[in-house]
Design a protein around this motif. Structure first.
Motif, PDB file in Angstrom:
ATOM      1  N   PHE A  18       0.749  -1.077  -0.094  1.00 12.01           N
ATOM      2  CA  PHE A  18       0.051  -0.254   0.039  1.00 12.01           C
ATOM      3  C   PHE A  18       0.850   1.260   0.108  1.00 12.01           C
ATOM      4  O   PHE A  18       0.580   2.401  -0.619  1.00 12.01           O
ATOM      5  N   SER A  73       1.220   4.083  -2.858  1.00 12.66           N
ATOM      6  CA  SER A  73       0.940   5.406  -2.531  1.00 12.66           C
ATOM      7  C   SER A  73       1.898   6.440  -2.974  1.00 12.66           C
ATOM      8  O   SER A  73       1.714   7.524  -3.392  1.00 12.66           O
ATOM      9  N   THR A  81       1.692   7.608  -6.658  1.00 19.44           N
ATOM     10  CA  THR A  81       0.617   7.884  -7.295  1.00 19.44           C
ATOM     11  C   THR A  81       0.549   9.323  -7.892  1.00 19.44           C
ATOM     12  O   THR A  81      -0.210   9.856  -8.772  1.00 19.44           O
ATOM     13  N   ASN A  90      -7.265   6.510  -7.477  1.00 22.21           N
ATOM     14  CA  ASN A  90      -7.814   7.602  -6.861  1.00 22.21           C
ATOM     15  C   ASN A  90      -9.239   6.993  -6.342  1.00 22.21           C
ATOM     16  O   ASN A  90      -9.596   7.049  -5.168  1.00 22.21           O
ATOM     17  N   VAL A 127      -8.611   3.241  -4.327  1.00 23.35           N
ATOM     18  CA  VAL A 127      -7.931   3.539  -2.794  1.00 23.35           C
ATOM     19  C   VAL A 127      -9.075   3.759  -1.658  1.00 23.35           C
ATOM     20  O   VAL A 127      -8.675   2.756  -0.637  1.00 23.35           O
ATOM     21  N   TYR A 149      -1.471   7.448   2.912  1.00 22.23           N
ATOM     22  CA  TYR A 149      -1.644   7.386   1.438  1.00 22.23           C
ATOM     23  C   TYR A 149      -1.435   8.867   0.964  1.00 22.23           C
ATOM     24  O   TYR A 149      -0.604   8.849   0.324  1.00 22.23           O
ATOM     25  N   SER A 159       2.443   9.535   1.956  1.00 18.92           N
ATOM     26  CA  SER A 159       3.345   8.881   0.884  1.00 18.92           C
ATOM     27  C   SER A 159       3.268   9.726  -0.485  1.00 18.92           C
ATOM     28  O   SER A 159       4.327   9.691  -0.990  1.00 18.92           O
ATOM     29  N   MET A 160       1.937   9.990  -0.787  1.00 20.88           N
ATOM     30  CA  MET A 160       1.734  10.704  -2.301  1.00 20.88           C
ATOM     31  C   MET A 160       2.760  11.971  -2.204  1.00 20.88           C
ATOM     32  O   MET A 160       3.592  12.114  -3.317  1.00 20.88           O
TER      33      MET A 160
END
Length: 424
Positions: free
Chosen positions: A52, A56, A59, A147, A150, A170, A173-174
């Motif tokens: 995950f 992320s 993305t 998008n 998730v 998420y 991390s993006m």
């Protein structure tokens, strides 16, 4: 640890310092279907969280490359404008594909195939300007699917009390992934003799890691449960006919419009006020770091609550404070305004994921709410930078464009109230 009511298997806990989850294995899924969920292995939980996080991190990587690369690659203003417009426009246009992908493949395999498509798009961007345009469209298509899927994936695979933490992971991390790659592209281009193709190609690495990280989850088998019998006698109205969906759309759309407007024009606003180019670039980096911080904090704070209206209002007010500072005293404390604005904008990008998960009655409803909000919201957001540029050209000042964004944010706060709670 209690699992999400809709998850097919169990999940393990997450601490404040280290978030851990649990994957549902085929055995666990079968057990859950039978009413006796088998405990997942620690390795399955680690694979779930690592996959995950890698997904992320990837993305938004490709979308953060053009700004810092443009001066080195000598991209024209038209090229920069089009490359900045394509991501939100395409994510809005392609978001309706996500429910089709989910129905055919499920969340896990849908995310895997979207990651594979993203690898193809990232590689395609290396083949000259035509490839850069076409690859950006392909990357945007894959990102649109990610998008939407998730929030459903998080609600399905993690326990209810950890939805906020994982949506925060998420968003954080993006921001981190985008910031790292954005910081690398210009030095790589310069070190390679001005080859922007090689610099753009950096995005292939996190794209491959994301596909590899999410691949183990595609083996998870979660039988789809039949809908409740009551659903046949009381069908849910189409999502577009509900005030909830339009309220969510208003919040996401206006917040995203503000986000892309700030991302496109913050350096120009600061330079016009007398801030040096280097300082303006630093403030852009501060903005991105603020986005990462706000994106993590907002879901963590909002998800445990039944009522997210205070978090919606707080997000809007923080954004408005940042834009007001830029409008009234841009050269006074530019880094402060950038940081405040970044935190607010990051919260505004991450909080909708929590709202979809909390307001949705089941996985299909979550996906429908997310699809509608992102389809309309990204199309609205694509107009933001162009409208700001038009107002600036017409008035010769950034005061009117910034004031217009503040007014839109305040209007959004009023329209978003329904999105923040379930009426009793």
């Amino acid at each position: 640890m209690p699992v999400s009511s809709s998850a097919a298997g169990a999940t393990t806990g997450a601490t404040a310092g280290t978030t851990t989850g649990a994957a549902t294995t085929g055995t666990a899924a079968a057990g859950a279907t039978a009413g006796t969920a088998a405990p997942p292995t620690p390795a399955a939980g680690v694979l779930l969280v690592v996959g995950f996080v890698l997904l992320s991190l990837n993305t938004r990587v490709a979308f953060g490359q053009i700004g810092p690369l443009a001066p080195v690659a000598h991209f024209g203003s038209a090229a920069v404008t089009v490359l900045g417009l394509l991501p939100p426009l395409c994510m809005g246009l392609f978001a309706p594909l996500a429910p089709l992908v989910r129905r055919r493949l499920g969340e896990e395999r849908g995310l895997l195939w979207a990651s594979v498509v993203l690898v193809v798009g990232a590689a395609l961007r290396m083949f000259g300007m035509p490839g850069l345009y076409a690859g950006t469209v392909v990357v945007s298509l894959a990102t649109a699917v990610v998008n939407v899927l998730v929030p459903v994936f998080v609600r399905t695979r993690f326990s209810h009390r950890h939805v906020g933490t994982m949506m925060g992971v998420y968003a954080l991390s993006m921001g981190v992934g985008s910031a790292i790659v954005a910081a690398l592209v210009a030095p790589v281009a310069q070190a390679s003799g001005g080859s922007w193709q090689l610099a753009v190609g950096i995005a292939v690495v996190p794209a491959v890691l994301a596909a590899a990280g999410i691949a183990p989850q595609a083996r998870v088998h979660r039988p789809r449960t039949a809908p409740p019998a009551a659903a046949a006698t009381a069908p849910r109205p189409h999502v577009a006919r509900t005030g909830l969906a339009w309220s969510l759309t208003a919040f996401f759309g206006i917040q995203t419009l503000a986000f892309y407007t700030a991302l496109a024009w913050l350096p120009s606003v600061l330079i016009a006020s007398g801030t040096g180019r280097t300082a303006a670039g630093t403030c852009q980096a501060v903005l991105i770091l603020g986005v990462a911080a706000g994106g993590f904090l907002a879901p963590v704070l909002a998800a445990p609550r039944d009522d997210q209206r205070p978090h919606i209002l707080g997000t809007v007010l923080i954004c408005a404070a940042g834009f007001t500072g830029l409008m009234l005293a841009p050269s006074g404390l530019p880094a402060l305004w950038a940081a405040v604005l970044g935190v607010g904008l990051g919260a505004g990008q991450a909080l909708p994921g929590v709202l979809y998960a909390r307001r949705g009655t089941d996985h299909d409803h979550v996906a429908a709410l997310s699809t509608m909000a992102q389809t309309c919201g990204y199309l609205l957001a694509a107009t933001g930078p162009a409208l700001a540029a038009g107002l600036h050209a017409a008035t010769g000042s950034w005061t009117v464009p910034l004031g217009a964004v503040i007014a839109a944010l305040l209007l959004g706060a009023a329209l978003s109230a329904r999105a923040g709670h379930d009426p009793r």
